[in-house]
Design a protein around this motif. Structure first.
Motif, PDB file in Angstrom:
ATOM      1  N   THR A 328     -59.152 -13.548 106.578  1.00 51.65           N
ATOM      2  CA  THR A 328     -58.340 -12.566 105.883  1.00 51.65           C
ATOM      3  C   THR A 328     -57.766 -11.619 106.937  1.00 51.65           C
ATOM      4  N   PRO A 329     -56.736 -10.855 106.609  1.00 44.63           N
ATOM      5  CA  PRO A 329     -56.114  -9.989 107.622  1.00 44.63           C
ATOM      6  C   PRO A 329     -57.096  -8.972 108.201  1.00 44.63           C
ATOM      7  N   ASN A 330     -56.941  -8.674 109.492  1.00 39.95           N
ATOM      8  CA  ASN A 330     -57.779  -7.677 110.151  1.00 39.95           C
ATOM      9  C   ASN A 330     -57.335  -6.276 109.759  1.00 39.95           C
ATOM     10  N   TYR A 331     -58.243  -5.326 109.910  1.00 44.39           N
ATOM     11  CA  TYR A 331     -57.947  -3.924 109.627  1.00 44.39           C
ATOM     12  C   TYR A 331     -57.814  -3.123 110.917  1.00 44.39           C
ATOM     13  N   LEU A 332     -56.776  -2.283 110.968  1.00 41.40           N
ATOM     14  CA  LEU A 332     -56.701  -1.216 111.959  1.00 41.40           C
ATOM     15  C   LEU A 332     -56.481   0.087 111.214  1.00 41.40           C
ATOM     16  N   TYR A 333     -57.462   0.976 111.297  1.00 36.24           N
ATOM     17  CA  TYR A 333     -57.375   2.289 110.666  1.00 36.24           C
ATOM     18  C   TYR A 333     -57.174   3.339 111.749  1.00 36.24           C
ATOM     19  N   LEU A 334     -56.050   4.044 111.696  1.00 36.54           N
ATOM     20  CA  LEU A 334     -55.769   5.103 112.662  1.00 36.54           C
ATOM     21  C   LEU A 334     -56.298   6.435 112.141  1.00 36.54           C
ATOM     22  N   ASN A 335     -57.027   7.123 113.004  1.00 35.38           N
ATOM     23  CA  ASN A 335     -57.685   8.375 112.647  1.00 35.38           C
ATOM     24  C   ASN A 335     -56.657   9.501 112.558  1.00 35.38           C
ATOM     25  N   ARG A 336     -56.521  10.103 111.376  1.00 34.31           N
ATOM     26  CA  ARG A 336     -55.563  11.193 111.173  1.00 34.31           C
ATOM     27  C   ARG A 336     -56.084  12.522 111.700  1.00 34.31           C
ATOM     28  N   ALA A 351     -52.931  -7.078 111.966  1.00 28.33           N
ATOM     29  CA  ALA A 351     -53.499  -7.775 110.816  1.00 28.33           C
ATOM     30  C   ALA A 351     -53.426  -9.286 110.967  1.00 28.33           C
ATOM     31  N   LEU A 352     -52.324  -9.769 111.557  1.00 19.89           N
ATOM     32  CA  LEU A 352     -52.044 -11.201 111.642  1.00 19.89           C
ATOM     33  C   LEU A 352     -51.789 -11.582 113.098  1.00 19.89           C
ATOM     34  N   ASN A 353     -51.732 -12.875 113.368  1.00 16.39           N
ATOM     35  CA  ASN A 353     -51.391 -13.299 114.718  1.00 16.39           C
ATOM     36  C   ASN A 353     -49.875 -13.435 114.852  1.00 16.39           C
ATOM     37  N   LYS A 354     -49.394 -13.947 115.980  1.00 19.67           N
ATOM     38  CA  LYS A 354     -47.958 -13.982 116.259  1.00 19.67           C
ATOM     39  C   LYS A 354     -47.213 -14.908 115.309  1.00 19.67           C
ATOM     40  N   GLU A 355     -47.938 -15.817 114.641  1.00 16.99           N
ATOM     41  CA  GLU A 355     -47.319 -16.717 113.686  1.00 16.99           C
ATOM     42  C   GLU A 355     -47.272 -16.124 112.280  1.00 16.99           C
ATOM     43  N   GLY A 356     -47.663 -14.854 112.155  1.00 18.50           N
ATOM     44  CA  GLY A 356     -47.694 -14.221 110.839  1.00 18.50           C
ATOM     45  C   GLY A 356     -48.793 -14.768 109.953  1.00 18.50           C
ATOM     46  N   ARG A 357     -49.893 -15.181 110.555  1.00 15.50           N
ATOM     47  CA  ARG A 357     -50.966 -15.855 109.848  1.00 15.50           C
ATOM     48  C   ARG A 357     -52.294 -15.167 110.116  1.00 15.50           C
TER      49      ARG A 357
END
Length: 615
Positions: A328-336, A351-357
């Motif tokens: 499933t897509p990875n998470y990146l949460y930026l700290n506000r 979230a995805l790799n270079k192939e949009g996957r």
């Protein structure tokens, strides 16, 4: 397909339990960088398709073969001599009929007794008979470093046997008393082992409010709100019910992902319900509060989280949060900076790799491997897929440079787990280590070009331009096959060389002692935060300058696969005989310069004792 369409497709597929885009769309995939990919094998893990099996001249799958007779000796497995092989990992049934049986466990490195030598904590699994009280539960192991190349099992005396179905361990001083504590994630209730400072630990998870339940994986410590206390993030994997096991071959949508390359295998994770993630705020009184939803990291879609790490990815002085999700897509949460996070997973390109996957991400490696002052991110993934390397521009914008770095093709057959950036030869450039092992017990009986036990992969950093494979020389650990899962790296022998500990599925651990011929000098850094805040400096970034070259190494707890590495930071200096500048960006926001009187040694840096840097 537009990025917005990809987002909608992935979210809908996960929520409905249907095939995610990485499974269905690839049936009409036009090969890009990964030439030779065919329609994907239907299965529970996201892959790039089906690739032609790769065998060596001895007809061995490349994951177990491809070795050479001579070359540099980089690592030697000394686990038996060190006394580690008396302990064995056990998880589920030997034939691995279920997902719970085969994910494996992590390893943590820590100096639990404060003697300046790194000790080893190995997480163990369990069995259904043990859970039912029909047999003794397998126990975790704490090995104390004897300072002579050997280790002694002090688990029972220290009180850290766990005796539950264990997956991960992460180390951090949550109560700021100067002693490292251990959080152990399990299937079932978790443990928080508070270090008593006398060689023993007390499980305070229930009192602290961090027990949880069901299936927790690779947690991370970090002070997300800047109050000087370590908070805890715990990803969830699959919501598992032992009374309703997903059996291969059963009908219905839920159990449709139980084959791989046309062969019946265990089910999942696709088709199974995900377990939610949790963020616990440290209240400063020995208790934690679950602030997952308030902070915006509650994982509403229920992705399959395996590993996580708090680290400052956009260079604003606040720890952000990365979560590696399986299939499933990875998470990146930026700290506000206000106690909440912005979900930048898709906007950042992470979230995805270079192939949009989406990929079946297992482990995370973090490092400034290009000397740009920005942290790049590497992921291990399932077999039949390359392992992505995300280049960071310093503002949390990622570009997948895996094929540009020239290593990607080799990684496709391997099923990767623990991983870390290490400077194994002290030349001043961070290299890349991954450990591997399949989840399907019948991998050896099918002509897939892969294997149940797999050899590690080491890539040497060519001045930040490429990652070049280091030859697997017969008789060395790089040519040895392991059922690897957890990986932690650190200087176990205090000789200035980075070693590695592997927790192997259903076997003895491996201790890879670094025997490489060093290409330079080194410096080890021990961080001590300003009392009473953040005593072990988690969240700090350290910049070292030698001969005009500037390196960055961050102090974080977690990452790899469900593991926690040496808390001391390691810098290779190459041919430099002195350090020009050593700069620490503390989690408090303070920036200090420290003098370095000698090299090839460990130096302790205490917050508030250096020279303040100009702001």
């Amino acid at each position: 397909m537009s990025r917005s369409s990809i987002v909608c497709t992935v979210l809908l597929s996960v929520l409905l339990g249907a095939p995610a885009r990485g499974q269905s769309a690839l049936e009409s995939h036009t090969p890009g960088p990964q030439e030779g990919a065919q329609s994907p094998a239907r299965g529970g893990s996201s892959t790039a398709g089906v690739f032609k099996p790769n065998y060596d001249s001895s007809n061995r799958p490349i994951t177990a073969g491809g070795t050479v007779k001579s070359g540099p000796h980089v690592f030697q497995n000394v686990a038996t001599v060190a006394g580690l092989s008396t302990w064995k990992h056990v998880m589920g049934a030997p034939d691995k009929p279920y997902l719970l049986d085969t994910i494996g466990s992590g390893v943590a490195l820590l100096d639990f007794d404060g003697d300046g030598w790194i000790d080893i904590y190995l997480v163990n699994g369990s069995t259904r008979d043990a859970m039912a009280g029909k047999s003794h539960a397998p126990h975790a192991a704490l090995f104390r470093n004897n300072h002579d190349g050997t280790f002694t099992d002090v688990t029972a005396k220290a009180g850290v046997t766990n005796d539950r179905w264990g997956f991960g361990a992460v180390v951090g001083d949550f109560d700021n008393d100067g002693h490292p504590d251990i959080y152990v994630s399990n299937f079932g209730q978790n443990r928080l082992y508070r270090n008593n400072g006398n060689g023993t630990f007390t499980d305070v998870a229930e009192k602290a409010g961090v027990l949880l339940g069901n299936w927790s994986t690779g947690a991370t410590w970090g002070d997300y709100d800047g109050d000087g206390r370590l908070d805890l993030f715990v990803p969830g994997y699959v919501h598992w019910d032992e009374k309703d096991l997903p059996n291969s071959g059963m009908g219905g949508v839920t159990y449709s992902f139980c084959t791989y390359r046309g062969v019946r295998v265990l089910c999942g994770p696709h088709g199974l319900h995900g377990e939610k993630d949790h963020l616990f705020h440290n209240n400063g009184d020995g208790t934690f509060s679950d602030v997952s939803e308030k902070a915006g990291v509650g994982d509403k879609p229920g992705y399959y989280g395996l590993s996580s790490v708090f680290v400052d990815i956009n260079n604003d002085g606040k720890p952000d949060l990365l979560v590696a999700n399986d299939s499933t897509p990875n998470y990146l949460y930026l700290n506000r900076g206000d106690g909440t996070f912005e979900d930048a997973s898709y906007a950042s390109g992470y979230a995805l790799n270079k192939e949009g996957r989406e990929t079946a991400a297992m482990g995370i490696a973090i490092g400034d491997q290009r000397h740009t002052g920005n942290l790049d991110v590497f992921h291990t993934t399932f077999s039949d897929d390359y392992k992505p390397l995300y280049e960071n521009d310093g503002k949390a914008n990622f570009t997948d440079i895996s094929y540009d770095a020239a290593y990607a093709e080799l990684t496709i057959p391997f099923l990767g787990w623990g991983t870390a950036f290490i400077d194994f030869d002290n030349d001043g450039w961070q290299d890349l280590l991954t450990v591997n092992g399949h989840v399907y017990r019948n991998a050896d009986t099918n002509r897939w070009g892969t294997s149940w036990a797999e050899r590690p992969l080491l890539f040497r950093n060519d001045d930040g331009k490429k990652l070049e494979p280091v030859a697997a020389v017969d008789g060395t650990a790089l040519a040895e096959v392991f059922t690897a899962r957890g990986l932690a790296v650190g200087d176990l022998f205090n000789d200035g060389r980075v070693d590695a500990v592997i927790n192997n599925m259903d076997g003895a651990p491996a201790l890879l002692r670094n025997t490489a011929k060093p290409n330079g000098n080194w410096l080890g850094v021990v961080l001590v935060g300003r009392s009473p805040d953040n005593a072990d400096g988690i969240g700090a970034s350290v910049y070292l300058t030698v001969s005009g070259s500037r390196q960055r190494v961050d102090r974080f707890a977690g990452g790899s696969f469900a593991s926690s590495s040496d808390p001391r930071l390691h810098f290779g200096l190459g041919s430099a005989s002195k350090v020009d500048q050593l700069e620490v960006h503390w989690p408090s926001g303070k920036i200090e310069h420290f003098p370095v009187a000698s090299i090839n040694a460990y130096v302790t840096l205490r917050e508030g004792t250096g020279t303040p840097a100009a702001q």
